[in-house]
Design a protein around this motif. Structure first.
Motif, PDB file in Angstrom:
ATOM      1  N   ASN A  75       4.218   3.193  -5.908  1.00 54.37           N
ATOM      2  CA  ASN A  75       3.721   2.126  -5.024  1.00 54.37           C
ATOM      3  C   ASN A  75       4.183   2.269  -3.574  1.00 54.37           C
TER       4      ASN A  75
ATOM      5  N   THR B 159      -2.532   2.390   1.532  1.00 56.42           N
ATOM      6  CA  THR B 159      -3.075   1.495   0.513  1.00 56.42           C
ATOM      7  C   THR B 159      -2.776   2.106  -0.854  1.00 56.42           C
ATOM      8  N   PRO B 160      -2.914   1.340  -1.928  1.00 57.09           N
ATOM      9  CA  PRO B 160      -2.649   1.886  -3.263  1.00 57.09           C
ATOM     10  C   PRO B 160      -3.540   3.089  -3.611  1.00 57.09           C
TER      11      PRO B 160
ATOM     12  N   GLN C  97       4.022   2.052   0.167  1.00 57.76           N
ATOM     13  CA  GLN C  97       3.268   1.199   1.077  1.00 57.76           C
ATOM     14  C   GLN C  97       3.271   1.715   2.505  1.00 57.76           C
TER      15      GLN C  97
ATOM     16  N   LYS D  71       0.704   3.152   7.384  1.00 55.61           N
ATOM     17  CA  LYS D  71       0.574   2.183   6.293  1.00 55.61           C
ATOM     18  C   LYS D  71      -0.395   2.771   5.282  1.00 55.61           C
TER      19      LYS D  71
ATOM     20  N   SER E 153       8.690   1.603  -0.595  1.00 50.91           N
ATOM     21  CA  SER E 153       8.147   1.659  -1.944  1.00 50.91           C
ATOM     22  C   SER E 153       8.584   0.409  -2.688  1.00 50.91           C
TER      23      SER E 153
END
Length: 158
Positions: A91, A113-114, A93, A111, A138
């Protein structure tokens, strides 16, 4: 400047790169203004990794072997040093790249995204040999890794 480019710049209100994304239909004008408003000036004025993490909304980062900083061991031209980072942390970010001995440490912040793979690359200016850090956010926590890059004058390998 061609008329097409002139019209695109006029239509986007002179937003620069974000304006080109608007013209291409990638962003709406509202999204472009939001992106501009999110620029964190304080983070780009920091001098070290801990203060950068704080300016980005976190605590002091933890060293992690799940982050890899890429770049040359020796850079012959400090004006354009290719650096990057990748991570196997879950995850991710954000990934930020910092150059320790530059006047302002933070060189770039991305930045993610998933849907994005946690991999970034860019070129930075380095005035002298320095550690380059990858600061990764993260699951809301910050992690860091570093790589030393030596900058030579004229490629003499010093």
């Amino acid at each position: 400047m061609s008329m097409n480019r002139r019209k695109a710049l006029q239509a986007t209100g002179g937003l620069g790169v974000l304006g080109m994304f608007v013209a291409a239909g990638v962003l709406t004008p509202e999204e472009a203004r939001a992106q501009q408003a999110e620029w964190n000036k304080a983070a780009f004025e920091t001098k070290d990794v801990n203060s950068t993490a704080k300016a980005l909304g976190g605590d002091a980062p933890t060293a992690s072997d799940k982050i890899t900083v890429t770049g040359p061991d020796i850079a012959e031209n400090g004006a354009v040093v290719p650096v990057g980072a990748t991570s196997t942390l879950p995850n991710v970010q954000m990934i930020a790249l910092l150059v320790e001995k530059n006047p302002n440490a933070l060189a770039a912040a991305f930045k993610l995204t998933p849907e994005c793979e946690p991999f970034v690359t860019t070129r930075v200016k380095m005035g002298q040999s320095s550690d380059v850090y990858a600061l990764v956010k993260s699951d809301g926590k910050f992690y860091v890794a570093k790589k030393e890059i030596k900058v030579t004058l004229g490629g003499c390998g010093g």
